[in-house]
Structure formats: C-alpha cells, structure tokens
Design a protein around this motif. Structure first.
Motif, mmCIF file in Angstrom:
data_model
loop_
_atom_site.group_PDB
_atom_site.id
_atom_site.type_symbol
_atom_site.label_atom_id
_atom_site.label_comp_id
_atom_site.label_asym_id
_atom_site.label_seq_id
_atom_site.Cartn_x
_atom_site.Cartn_y
_atom_site.Cartn_z
ATOM 1 N N ILE B 44 0.884 -1.170 0.000
ATOM 2 C CA ILE B 44 0.000 0.000 0.000
ATOM 3 C C ILE B 44 0.915 1.210 0.000
ATOM 4 C CG2 ILE B 44 -1.790 1.275 1.232
ATOM 5 C CD1 ILE B 44 -2.558 -1.344 2.644
ATOM 6 N N THR B 56 5.651 4.106 1.348
ATOM 7 C CA THR B 56 5.038 2.781 1.466
ATOM 8 C C THR B 56 4.450 2.679 2.873
ATOM 9 O OG1 THR B 56 6.666 1.874 -0.034
ATOM 10 C CG2 THR B 56 5.462 0.314 1.366
ATOM 11 N N TYR B 57 3.176 2.360 2.938
ATOM 12 C CA TYR B 57 2.500 2.259 4.229
ATOM 13 C C TYR B 57 2.430 0.823 4.733
ATOM 14 C CZ TYR B 57 0.656 7.080 4.233
ATOM 15 O OH TYR B 57 0.507 8.435 4.276
ATOM 16 N N PHE B 58 2.545 -0.121 3.806
ATOM 17 C CA PHE B 58 2.401 -1.521 4.179
ATOM 18 C C PHE B 58 2.945 -2.343 3.041
ATOM 19 C CE2 PHE B 58 -0.068 -5.523 4.222
ATOM 20 C CZ PHE B 58 0.070 -5.905 5.553
ATOM 21 N N SER B 59 3.647 -3.447 3.341
ATOM 22 C CA SER B 59 4.116 -4.308 2.263
ATOM 23 C C SER B 59 4.414 -5.698 2.801
ATOM 24 C CB SER B 59 5.380 -3.725 1.619
ATOM 25 O OG SER B 59 6.428 -3.698 2.560
ATOM 26 N N GLY B 60 4.423 -6.663 1.888
ATOM 27 C CA GLY B 60 4.765 -8.008 2.310
ATOM 28 C C GLY B 60 4.667 -8.978 1.158
ATOM 29 N N ASN B 61 5.471 -10.059 1.225
ATOM 30 C CA ASN B 61 5.315 -11.109 0.235
ATOM 31 C C ASN B 61 4.230 -12.067 0.706
ATOM 32 O OD1 ASN B 61 6.436 -12.909 2.097
ATOM 33 N ND2 ASN B 61 8.528 -12.466 1.367
ATOM 34 N N GLU B 64 4.695 -13.656 4.150
ATOM 35 C CA GLU B 64 4.515 -12.692 5.249
ATOM 36 C C GLU B 64 3.040 -12.354 5.452
ATOM 37 O OE1 GLU B 64 8.685 -10.133 5.059
ATOM 38 O OE2 GLU B 64 7.134 -9.762 3.558
ATOM 39 N N LEU B 68 0.763 -12.737 8.773
ATOM 40 C CA LEU B 68 0.091 -11.596 9.406
ATOM 41 C C LEU B 68 -1.407 -11.861 9.573
ATOM 42 C CD1 LEU B 68 1.795 -8.517 7.683
ATOM 43 C CD2 LEU B 68 1.974 -9.198 10.078
ATOM 44 N N MET B 69 -2.004 -12.445 8.554
ATOM 45 C CA MET B 69 -3.451 -12.699 8.633
ATOM 46 C C MET B 69 -3.745 -13.780 9.679
ATOM 47 S SD MET B 69 -4.632 -10.479 6.632
ATOM 48 C CE MET B 69 -3.174 -9.474 6.820
ATOM 49 N N MET B 71 -2.205 -14.173 12.377
ATOM 50 C CA MET B 71 -2.020 -13.562 13.699
ATOM 51 C C MET B 71 -3.197 -12.679 14.116
ATOM 52 S SD MET B 71 0.647 -14.326 15.258
ATOM 53 C CE MET B 71 2.402 -14.464 15.348
ATOM 54 N N LEU B 72 -4.040 -12.323 13.166
ATOM 55 C CA LEU B 72 -5.060 -11.301 13.457
ATOM 56 C C LEU B 72 -5.932 -11.597 14.683
ATOM 57 C CD1 LEU B 72 -6.350 -9.905 10.058
ATOM 58 C CD2 LEU B 72 -4.960 -8.786 11.806
ATOM 59 N N PRO B 73 -6.342 -12.846 14.900
ATOM 60 C CA PRO B 73 -7.211 -13.079 16.072
ATOM 61 C C PRO B 73 -6.555 -12.700 17.397
ATOM 62 C CG PRO B 73 -7.236 -14.970 14.588
ATOM 63 C CD PRO B 73 -6.165 -14.046 14.092
ATOM 64 N N HIS B 163 -6.042 -3.205 10.255
ATOM 65 C CA HIS B 163 -5.149 -4.356 10.236
ATOM 66 C C HIS B 163 -5.292 -5.148 8.943
ATOM 67 C CE1 HIS B 163 -4.462 -4.743 14.869
ATOM 68 N NE2 HIS B 163 -3.474 -4.143 14.289
ATOM 69 N N LEU B 166 -5.934 -3.757 1.800
ATOM 70 C CA LEU B 166 -7.067 -3.065 1.151
ATOM 71 C C LEU B 166 -7.374 -3.665 -0.207
ATOM 72 C CD1 LEU B 166 -6.120 0.589 2.066
ATOM 73 C CD2 LEU B 166 -7.738 -0.927 3.203
#
Lengths: 795, 166, 362
Positions: B44, B56-61, B64, B68-69, B71-73, B163, B166
């Motif tokens: 993003i 860059t506000y957010f990035s990942g392969n 990753e 991250l997803m 971990m969300l809970p 979190h 987008l």
C-alpha cells in the motif's frame, strides 16, 4: 500567496461554544445536556429485547443520556446492565453492538468482559476479577475489590423488553412507572414469547422532542386517546375494543386493530394489525435524534405467518415504508393533529425540566393516584369498615395479617414511605451486610407479593402520610390526596438517633431501613475500616458482620459497658470477649468529641480523651426514638408534649377512640420501658387486631429476643431490669461446648434468661417463664439440675 | 497470441480482480491468496505532497501476508467490514500472453460495526479510502495469477487505520 | 468484587487520579490553547521536508496558521493569516510576522507563538533528548513516512498512551516480544517542564512470527534492538526502536478531537535497500496498517467515546507505582503536575478552580 484558506483542520472551530456571539446555539446545547441529565438518566429505557441476548454470556451494548452501557446475560440467565466504562482509565470496554463473552477476546479470557486497553477483566455481574499486575502496581493500596463496574438498575418485562434506569433511586419501580400505560396491549405482548425479527435505525436531523411530537400528531386512523401518569399515553382505532385479543395470543396474522402506546419521553409500542413495532429514541445532539426500530413476532410463528407479518411491517414501519405512514419529517415543525397528546407530553416534560423529579411531591402524588386507580377493582367488592395502617413495619404487616385471620372483611390499606416491599428488619444488621449484591432478596421480604393479593391488602409504598384529621377521620397522603378511615392504626415505628455532626457526611450511616443496609453494604465493599458508635445489639451485630467481611472494626460505647441498657452484665462481658477475640476493638466509658471529614466524606473520630481513630465508614447505633410526630400533631396523646411514644391502653387504643398505635411507636400507659423487638411488634399487632374485630385478646407471651453475632446465637426471654441492684445472675453451662446461659433472679424469682448457643435451654427457660416457674437459683448452675418442674413457683 | 485469446485473457483478468474484491470484502484471505502466485508481493503506497515523497505504508510477500493474517485473532482490531467498489480501467497483456498489467480504480467504504460508539455508529457506511490498484499478473495456460499489487492511496489521513489489506 | 452503585462509583479513589473533566471541558480546552499551546516550543516539522531554498511547510498552532520557509539554509517561521498548501516552494513572506524558531534534536523545526520565550529549545527540553542525542544527531536524517489521523478524543489521552507502557496488554506484539525481566526494569525518567523519557531494553523481535531481528541497521551509536521513548510536554512523542525512528505531533482541534501527525525517519545516507528495511520496520508496528498503531488508536477513540462532551464526570486512575519502572504510571502523574501548574488548576477537580479564575477575570 493570495490563495484561499483550506486546511484539513476545519473542525477546529466546530464546537458551537467557540462562537461566543451565537448564544442561541450555546443555550441549545446546554438545554440538551439538561434534558439528558434530568430526563433520560432518570427514566426507564427499553434498551433492547431479551431475544437479542438469548444465551448466557450474550451481550448487547447501548447508551443512555450520553453514557455507554452493556447489557449481558449472566450464567444464571439473569440479565444485568453495567456502565460500559473501565474504572481504570475510562476506556469503552466493549465496542461491539452485540456478541458473546463466551469466547475470549484478544486481550482477555473466555467468560470475561475484558477491557482491551490494560486487560482488566470483569464477570457478567460487573465484579472485577482480574487486574493486570495488580500487586506489582498497586501493592496494598488498591485491588480488584475496588474496581467493580458501575451496576445499573435493570428489569426484564412487558413483552420481554430489557429496561434500564441510570438512576440508583428511580422515582418509581418499572411496574409503577409503566403503570396501566401498556395495559391496552399487555395481553397481546405477553401471550406468546416474542423475538426481534427486524431492526433498523434512523438518524433524524431534528430535536428528539420535535420528532416525538410529530409522532404523536401522526395518529392516522387512531381516534381514541388514553392518558396515563408520567406523560404516557395511548391511541387506538375506534372500531375495536382495546385489549380484545380474541384467543388471548399475539395478534393473529389477520388482525386489523391498531394501538399505539407512547411512553415518556420517547418509546413507542405500536401494535398494528399482525405486527408490533417498538421504537426507541436516543437524542444525539440538540438537533439530531436516533430512532431504533424493532419489529417483533412470536417465536413459534410459521414461516408463512412470519412472511405475511414482515410484509405488513415493512409497509408501515420498515426503512422503505410507504410515504403515507412516514414517521419522520426532517426539519419539520411538530404538527398538531392531536394537540391533547402533545399537551400531555409537554406537561410531563416541563415537570422534569423543572428539576422537581428527585422524589418531588408532585410525582409522588401521581404515584398514589395511579396506585388507587389500579386498585379500584380490588376495593369494590369489599364491604365493611375501612382500616388504614400507617407504616408497613413488622407491626403493621402483622396487624393486617391478624385482622384477616380474625375474619375482618373490610378494606385494608397500608401506607409506607419506603420504596419497595417491606422487609424483614433483623437480617439487615446480620447476614444481609455480608452479601455482595445490591438488590433485596425476595426471601427477605416480610410478605411475598401474592400475600397482599390473596389477603386483599392494599400496600402503597413511597407514600408519606402528612397529617391525620381525627374529626373527619381522614389522612392526607403526599400533599393532598385524602384517604378516609374507620379505624386508623399507627405503626410508624421508630427512627434511629443520629449524631448532629454526622448529618450530611458521606459514608456516615445509621441502620434501620433496607436502604440503609444497602448503603452500608455498598460502602463496606469499598472500605477497609469502620467505627461504630454504640455498643447495643445493632452496633454489635453490624460489628460482627463487617468484621466477618474483613474490615477493621472499632466500637465506641459511652456507657461503662456494652449492652448496658438491654442485657445483663455477665452476658455483656461474654460478648465483649467474643468480639475482642475476633479482633474488634471496643472502647467503653468514652465519648466521641468530634466527627472528622474531608470534603464531606467521613475520615475518623476524635474521642473525648483526645485519641483519634481513622476509618472509612461510620455507623451510629445509639438507639431509636418513636416516630410519633404524626400522632402528636393530630393531638393524640404522647409521652411528652412533642414526642416520645404514643400512649395506648391495654388494647393498644390511643387517646382517640378510632386510632390505635402498635409496635415501636407505642407504649402502654402502665409500662415505663419501651422494648423494640419483633416480639413486641407481633404482640401489639395481635392485641389491636383483636380489639378492632372484637375477638378475644391473645395470650400474652413472655417477651423474647434474639441476636446473631459471628457464629454465636443469643436468645433471651423475659426482660432483664438493668440497673436494679436487687437482681443477680447465675451462669449455667450449656449442653454443648460454647453454650452458656445467664439466669436473672430477684430474690428467688426468675425474671429473665439469656441463652448463648443452647437452644434446648432456651426452650426450657421460656417454658419456665411462660408457666411462671422459678428453678432453684442455687442449683441452676449445675448442668445436671433440670429447671423444669423443679417445684419452685414464682411469687 | 491471437486477438481472441488476448480478449479472453482480459476477461479472466477482469474476473480475477473482481473475485479478489469479493474475497477481501469477506476477509476470506485464503481465497485471495489462492488467486496469487507464490511470488506475489503486496504493498500500500501513497504520495505525500506534505513531505514530497512517495511512501510505502504496508508491504509483504505472500508468506509474510499469510503469517500476518493468521495472527489477526490475537490482535485488537476494528472489525467494521470494508466494502470495495472496483472498476477495471486498463488491461495490458504482454509477453506473448504470459504476463499482464492492469489498473483499476478503487473506492473503499467502511460499514461501521465496533469502531467508535457502536450504539450510534454501527450500521452506518462511511468513505474509508480512495485509490487505484496497480496489478501485475503472471499467466500460465491462459490463467492469470497476481504477481504484484500496489494499492496506491490518495489518502494520507487514515484516522484509526486498519489491520486488513485493502 | 462487587459491582458498584452510583455513589461508590464516584467515590474518591484510594490512589492517584484525575477528573475526566480535564479531557472534555471546552473551557479547559480554551485555556490550554491560550496558556500552553501559545507558549511552548512546538516541533512543527522536519528540516528535510523543506530541503531546498524557498521550500515551505505550513501547519497550525493554537488555531493560528504558521509557515516555515527555507531561506538559503536558514529556517524562518511566520504567522501566515492565509495559506492553502501544506508544502511547496516559493512563498512571499513580506510583511508577515516572524516567530522565534530553531532547528534542534535530529533536525526538527521548532517554533513558538511566544513573542519572548524565556527558554531556548534546549532549555525547554532540558535533557529529555539526551538518551537518544547520539543516535539522532550523528547523521543527517530525513522523513520517509507521513500520515495523519483525526480522532474524536482529547489530545492528552494520546499523550497518556505514549507515556505509559502498562497498555502493553493491548498489544499482542509487545506481550510476546517484550515481557521479560529486563523489560520490566525499564525506567520512566521525569524531566522538568512535564517531559518524561523511557529508558531502553533489548526487544526480541523474532519472538513475533514473521518479524526479524533489527540489530543490523540500528541508528548510529545505538546498540542493537534498543528502544527509547521521549515524551515531550504537552503532546510530542519521539520513539526510537532499533532501526526505526518515529515522531507524533498533536494538534488539538477541540476538547474531544485531535489531529495526530505521524512521521518516520531514516538516515539520508541510507542505500535503497537500507531504506526499504527501515520503512518496513516502521510500518510493521507503527504504520497505518501496522500491528500496534491501529490498536493504540482504537484505545484512545474508545476513551474519547466514554469521555465525550456531556458524559458524566468520572475518575481516571493514574495510581500505579512500580518503582518508576515500565508499568508505573509516574509519567502521567508527572505530566499532569506540570499541566496543572501551567493552567493554575487541580487536575482532580479542574472546574472548581477554572470557574474561580473565570469569575476573577470577570
């Protein structure tokens, strides 16, 4: 740079207060806050329906008067309401509109309400059960016991709605508040279990009052208006008899009647054809109001019925309803199609905004008026003289009971100033204080609700009797309502003596009424120490209860010993030891010179020897005085010109032919000592009931009394004439360890017996005194000597 | 590469962009990842006239992002659903039909749930962010997969943020 | 224990507290604008945002538009009645009222509306930056990240969150990467003028799945994976975490509304790869889509909800004592002491004094 000003900070000047020239806006905002404070925080609000939180740990959030709340179902199924604010740093604890606490949240555990910010956790009743790093951060200065949530008054009823009142002292219980207003649809909404099947909300750009008045004006096809106390009203279609639900179930899908009940200040129950719409308002600002719409249907509806109801509902109440049933006119001025309803509403609104609502006389009047209306049916079939009782005390209730048992058939009305049903008073200083909750357990009620119904006794709570006119035989209740009587029975009891310096000081209490006990219990939950002035039974019982609760307890008694007025010296010594062993500090023969307080909150006392005792709570238990003002003002003879007990004859009749006095407020002319006890209340009630119904006087029992302190039970029978130097006591060991009794004699004659933890001996002692036997004082200390039938007859 | 197959690929690319919007709207991360190549990279970004830089506000392969997803809970999150309105503007198929790029406009609304004061806010829809998707695809056997997505936001004011990708 | 009735709920707490009125009263907000924000040194932006001659950057301080301009390497700051761009090049400052300004503490541009400031920036910050001075002043820095948030909450609630670490419980990331003996030994150190800083410890970044050790790219003179925090009165926060450095600047917009500007910084000499690493490190926790910032902002938004104008006054506890270590609330206590001094009122009962002041003024 001559360009125009654009910043992304346009909100800096958003508050109307910023523009001082615009006084109108400022006043509007102030009036809005006042409405929130005066009205919305004091009325019963239907925040949601119980079907929205079906299972234990389910919750729903809402807000009233700007403050956010959580409604949740406890494991026992009870619905509780709590302020949705963490006591630590004011975080909004639960952010979701609805859900379950059964699953743990990111910062907390399952079955807990967790504040995400610092992981403080609470149970479904609002108890704080976890403070993160509690000891590390607060040591012994603060703990989870100090961190309970704010609990709110909450009732489920009237079709399964959850009602919350932000005030701890509502002007009326929910039942009184609603009164008869929902009666037109009561049969329908209680005939089957309902569930919410439709929900939507609307933000309307107008003040809430305009929106409500618009609604009141919009009674399309509804002609007949009904007016109820507290600003409630109802309108219904003329062609149907209200309340006629046919088979007594939720309107059949074919139903056509329309009834709209408007509860003040803005909750509408609208039964239209086969559908029920309940709308609730939440004012957002002086010119914005949110309206939540709920559609309800029976849980056991068939799919087809549900569909046809839904269709009807959407056409009348749905977000895309047809224009002719439009329920909001943005920015519209109130229409006045139905000026009477608007007038009724506005009158109520004005009363609340006049700030008289804090139990003012006007409201109380209407409470009584409403109560009378509700009970007209009850009275119409009763014939005979009318008995009015002042005070729902032990004596008052016992009297009504005896009267009916003596086959009295006339109307009986009891007026009482307290809120809620009359309670057993002895437990108040004992087990009640140990509890953690806020509500009065039903088992503590003197009589259950159905007793009043079955015995046709009309109980009017929150009713202050202001005067008695013995000539006209009337009483005046709550500034104006006049009630006539044939026989009046004053059972107004006694009031606790207060030390003048404690008046108005927070955390300084006396104990007489359930509300006192409640306040003490709540305060004790947040306190570490207590000073009790007065070493009588009340003082000592409270001392025992609070000590058990873990508080540091100090008792101060001005006399040379505790229980100086009511018990023998050996018994007093026994109890002194008992308390001291439990860690209670007892000072005797010393007075209190000064009550210390900071910012109006009690902090400690200074004794007459200059010593200072710091504590969080003060309880004064220095006796009572008869509440006889009503009688004295009416010219009925009392002990002294302006007070003392009401003088009565042996039938409890006062100096007025048709007025009786019973219980703690009365004293017989031939007595010199008033005994405040349950025994006295019951006995005097029986005597008066017998006199009024012309039945034979009851057998007079020897006075008895009991007290519980820690695990010790005291039972006494007879009256110990303290201060009589001719009276002496003999101790008798009990049957079991810890049991003992003290037998008081004058010469060889048994006068009274005080028994500790020895019920068998108590029964024997009582038999002795009732049958006027005097066991040998020289042998009574011998456990193997039987006091019964020992031959000694009292002179 | 025939014109017909280019058109076909364009259709598939359009479809996969819309499928992604639906999967993301549903927080169905797995379905989203299934549409992405193993070498997928997500970011993003935004340009700030305030500091005159692309950011860059957010990035990942992909790996990753999956982590991250997952971990969300464990995190405290605003669960107000996001609703993406996407229009595919351009698709350029290249490399003999083995790769493609696409530019789409995106407007994301937030349907309030547990954000601020749910009694008043929940159920209301607010504009969350606007921007464009710059997508790169790898195409095997005529089936496109995301290789890269850059969500270029116009917003630099993001209030509580999110979190969620987008 | 037991839930509380109204009386007990409002009872004076046994530990330190302040009144929620500090967070939602319009009169207090006005006083803050007049007596605090119009007086203190404000770090309005970073020098790298106006690197070339003629570059300007604007902001708003205490409801006044302010612009900083690069004049041949010198920064001049003016009150500018009308400005519509946040940044640009070429602005006519002829006739504008010039304010005091300094470049200090890692290249921040500081200014004050005070015509006669009694202190220099260095005197005002009085040592609060010393712990990170070697790291932020050794090399030229530049801003690589900027975003902002407008939240319906009081600006002090944001600063509170930055001043206490007890809210670690809100961040799963902190719980797994931080909680050890060394972490709990970190100290909050108070400085004059209401400033506080938090001493360092070693963060175990790899404890969070998918995160990497940040030892390699640490700021100059900073041992690997250290974490320092400087909280500057009345609402400016500087946060140095290994290879990432962030600042938060608050601009109050009302008693219950605040603009927060977030910046991320790297070293000017960073290679593109190094810069990318820093950007990623910044974003992973502090970016608008990062793990912690979103949580922090939900937190203060929640507080803003229960304390919005018109809500009941309640007590906000600041009473944790842990020998000034990481979960001690000493930072907030120190702040509100200074805040009370600035406004001449008691944070426990601010309106009593405020009303007296207003009456005296009338």
């Amino acid at each position: 740079m001559g360009q125009s000003v654009t910043t992304n900070r346009q909100n800096a000047n958003e508050s109307p207060f910023n523009d001082n020239s615009n006084e109108t806006l400022k006043r509007g905002k102030e009036a809005f806050y006042k409405e929130q404070q005066n009205i919305f925080k004091n009325v019963w609000v239907p925040v949601c329906h119980e079907s929205e939180l079906l299972d234990p740990y389910d919750f729903r959030t809402s807000s009233i008067g700007n403050d956010n709340i959580i409604i949740c179902r406890a494991p026992d199924g009870k619905v509780n309401a709590l302020l949705n604010v963490c006591p630590h740093r004011g975080m909004l604890i639960e952010r979701r509109p609805q859900g379950s606490f059964l699953e743990g949240q990111a910062s907390g555990n399952p079955k807990r309400i967790t504040c995400m910010f610092h992981a403080w956790q609470f149970d479904m009743r609002g108890n704080c059960v976890y403070v993160a790093r509690e000891k590390e951060g607060y040591q012994d200065r603060f703990c989870k016991d100090d961190a309970g949530l704010r609990r709110l008054r909450c009732s489920v009823g009237f079709g399964g709605f959850v009602w919350v009142n932000m005030s701890d002292q509502p002007v009326a219980s929910l039942e009184y508040w609603i009164g008869e207003a929902l009666a037109p649809i009561e049969k329908q909404i209680s005939s089957s279990r309902l569930e919410v099947v439709h929900y939507h909300k609307e933000m309307i750009q107008t003040g809430y009052k305009d929106e409500i008045l618009n609604g009141l004006g919009r009674t399309v096809g509804l002609f007949n208006n009904l007016f109820f106390p507290f600003g409630h009203c109802a309108s219904h279609s003329a062609d149907e008899k209200i309340g006629s639900s046919g088979e007594n179930k939720f309107p059949a899908p074919s139903s056509t009647q329309s009834i709209r009940v408007n509860l003040f200040p803005g909750y509408v129950f609208h039964l239209d054809g086969p559908t029920l719409n309940v709308s609730t308002i939440t004012p957002v600002s002086e010119n914005q109001v949110m309206v939540e719409h709920r559609g309800l249907a029976p849980t056991n509806d068939s799919e087809q019925d549900r569909l046809s109801r839904s269709k009807h509902y959407n056409s009348i109440f749905g977000p895309f309803r047809s224009p002719k049933s439009e329920s909001s006119t943005p920015n519209g001025k109130p229409e006045s199609k139905n000026p009477e309803l608007a007038k009724h509403y506005n009158e109520e609104w004005s009363r609340w905004m006049d700030e008289h609502y804090k139990g003012g006389s006007d409201l109380s009047d209407r409470l009584v008026a409403q109560g009378q209306r509700a009970n007209t049916d009850l009275e119409s079939d009763l014939a005979g003289p009318k008995v009015v009782v002042v005070g729902a005390s032990h004596a008052g209730i016992a009297f009504a009971d005896k009267l009916r048992k003596n086959n009295f058939t006339g109307p009986i009305a009891i007026f009482d100033r307290q809120v809620g049903g009359p309670m057993e008073r002895p437990p108040l200083s004992k087990g009640f204080l140990l509890g953690g909750g806020e509500t009065v357990e039903a088992k503590s009620l003197l009589r259950q609700k159905k007793w009043y119904k079955n015995n046709k006794v009309r109980l009017k709570t929150q009713s202050i009797v202001h005067s008695v006119d013995t000539t006209q035989k009337t009483i005046t209740v709550n500034n104006g309502v006049i009630v006539n009587y044939d026989k009046l029975v004053i059972a107004s009891g006694a009031k606790p003596r207060e030390l003048p310096d404690t008046v108005g000081v927070a955390n300084a209490f006396t104990l007489r009424q359930p509300s006192d006990a409640n306040a003490i219990r709540q305060a004790a939950n947040n306190a570490d120490s207590v000073v009790i002035i007065g070493g009588g039974y009340i003082g000592l019982e409270v001392a025992a209860s609070l000590r058990k609760k873990g508080l540091v307890v100090t008792v101060i008694e001005a006399a040379e010993r505790i229980l100086a007025r009511v018990a023998s010296k050996p018994l007093a010594e026994h109890f002194q030891k008992l308390h001291e062993n439990q860690g209670v500090k007892i000072f005797t023969g010393i007075g209190v010179d000064k009550i210390d307080h900071e910012d109006g909150i009690f902090t400690g006392v200074v004794l007459s020897d200059g010593n200072e005792i710091k504590a969080d709570i003060l309880i004064t238990g220095i006796g009572v005085f008869p509440d006889s003002k009503l009688a004295a003002d009416a010219g009925i003879e009392t002990q002294r010109e302006n007070g003392g007990a009401i003088l009565v004859d042996e039938t409890m009749k006062t100096s007025d032919e048709d007025v009786y006095a019973i219980g703690d407020v009365a004293i017989r002319r031939d007595q010199d000592l008033a005994i405040e006890s349950v025994h006295n209340a019951q006995e005097t009630a029986s005597i008066a009931a017998a006199a009024i119904t012309n039945t034979s006087l009851p057998v007079i029992q020897t006075p008895w009394f009991w007290s519980d302190q820690y695990d010790t039970k005291l039972q006494s029978v007879g009256i110990v004439p303290v201060g009589d130097s001719d009276v002496y006591q003999v101790a008798r060991p009990g049957k079991k360890e810890g049991g003992i009794s003290f037998w008081s004699y004058r010469d060889e004659n048994l006068i009274a017996v005080e028994v500790v933890n020895d019920p068998a001996t108590y029964m024997e002692a009582r038999q002795c005194l009732d049958t006027k036997q005097s066991p040998d004082p020289k042998q009574i200390s011998n456990r193997s000597y039987s006091p019964i039938d020992s031959g000694g007859a009292r002179s | 590469m025939t014109n017909a197959s280019a058109v076909e690929i364009e259709k598939k690319i359009e479809k996969i962009i819309y499928q992604t919007a639906l999967a993301l709207d549903d927080n169905d991360w797995k379905s989203w990842f299934d549409l992405c190549d193993d070498a997928f990279f997500y970011s993003i970004t935004s340009f700030s006239p305030e500091i005159n830089k692309k950011m860059t506000y957010f990035s990942g392969n992909k790996k990753e992002l999956v982590g991250l997803m997952d971990m969300l809970p464990k995190h405290n999150t605003d669960h107000s659903p996001l609703h993406r309105h996407t229009s595919v503007y351009t698709i350029d198929v290249g490399d003999e039909g083995r790769s493609a790029t696409a530019i789409s406009s995106v407007t994301i609304y937030q349907n309030m749930l547990d954000g601020i004061n749910s009694h008043l806010d929940s159920g209301e829809s607010r504009l969350f962010v606007i921007g464009k998707y710059f997508d790169e695809f790898t195409i095997e056997n005529g089936n496109p997969k995301f290789l890269n997505r850059e969500t270029k936001l116009d917003n630099r004011r993001l209030d509580k943020g999110s979190h969620w990708p987008l | 224990m037991a839930p509380r009735n109204h009386k007990n709920w409002l009872k004076t707490p046994k530990v330190e507290y302040i009144s929620s009125e500090c967070y939602n009263n319009y009169g207090i907000y006005e006083q803050e604008i007049e007596h605090i924000f119009s007086k203190v040194w404000v770090p309005m932006c970073h020098i790298s945002e106006m690197a070339n001659d003629g570059d300007f950057r604007s902001t708003q301080i205490a409801n006044k538009n302010v612009v900083a301009v690069n004049r041949s390497g010198d920064v001049h700051v003016f009150i500018c009645p009308s400005i519509d761009l946040p940044a640009g090049n070429g602005i006519d400052t002829e006739g504008l009222h010039r304010l005091h300004s300094e470049i200090k503490h890692g290249g921040m541009v500081w200014t004050t509306l005070d015509e006669n400031p009694s202190m220099s920036v260095e005197e005002w910050t009085c040592g609060a930056f010393d712990c990170i001075a070697d790291a932020i002043d050794a090399e030229e820095m530049e801003v690589f990240h900027y975003h902002k948030a407008v939240i319906d909450t009081n600006y002090k609630l944001w600063h509170d969150t930055n001043s206490e670490f007890y809210h670690d419980f809100m961040h799963y990331f902190n719980r797994v990467s931080g909680f050890n003996d060394e972490y709990f030994a970190r100290k909050n150190i108070p400085f004059d003028n209401g400033h506080v800083n938090v001493s360092s410890f070693t963060v175990n970044y790899e404890e969070y799945d998918g995160f990497e050790d940040r030892g390699e790219l640490s700021f100059p003179n900073l041992p690997p994976n250290q974490w320092y925090m400087v909280d500057l009165f009345p609402g400016y926060n500087f946060n140095l975490r290994g290879n990432a450095y962030r600042s938060d600047i608050v601009t109050p917009l009302g008693p219950n509304r605040v603009l927060i500007e977030f910046r991320g910084y790297g070293l000017k000499k960073d290679t593109p790869e190094e810069r990318a690493t820093r950007v990623k490190a910044h974003n992973s926790i502090w970016g608008p889509f990062g793990r912690n910032l979103h949580e922090d902002l939900i937190g203060v938004a929640g507080q803003g909800t229960t304390m919005r104008e018109g809500t009941e006054t309640r007590n906000i506890l600041h009473g944790r004592h842990e020998n000034s270590t990481i979960h001690d609330e000493v930072g907030m206590r120190h702040y509100y002491e200074a805040w009370g001094r600035f406004l001449g009122l008691n944070p426990m009962n601010p309106l009593a004094v405020l009303q007296d002041n207003v009456q005296a003024a009338e």
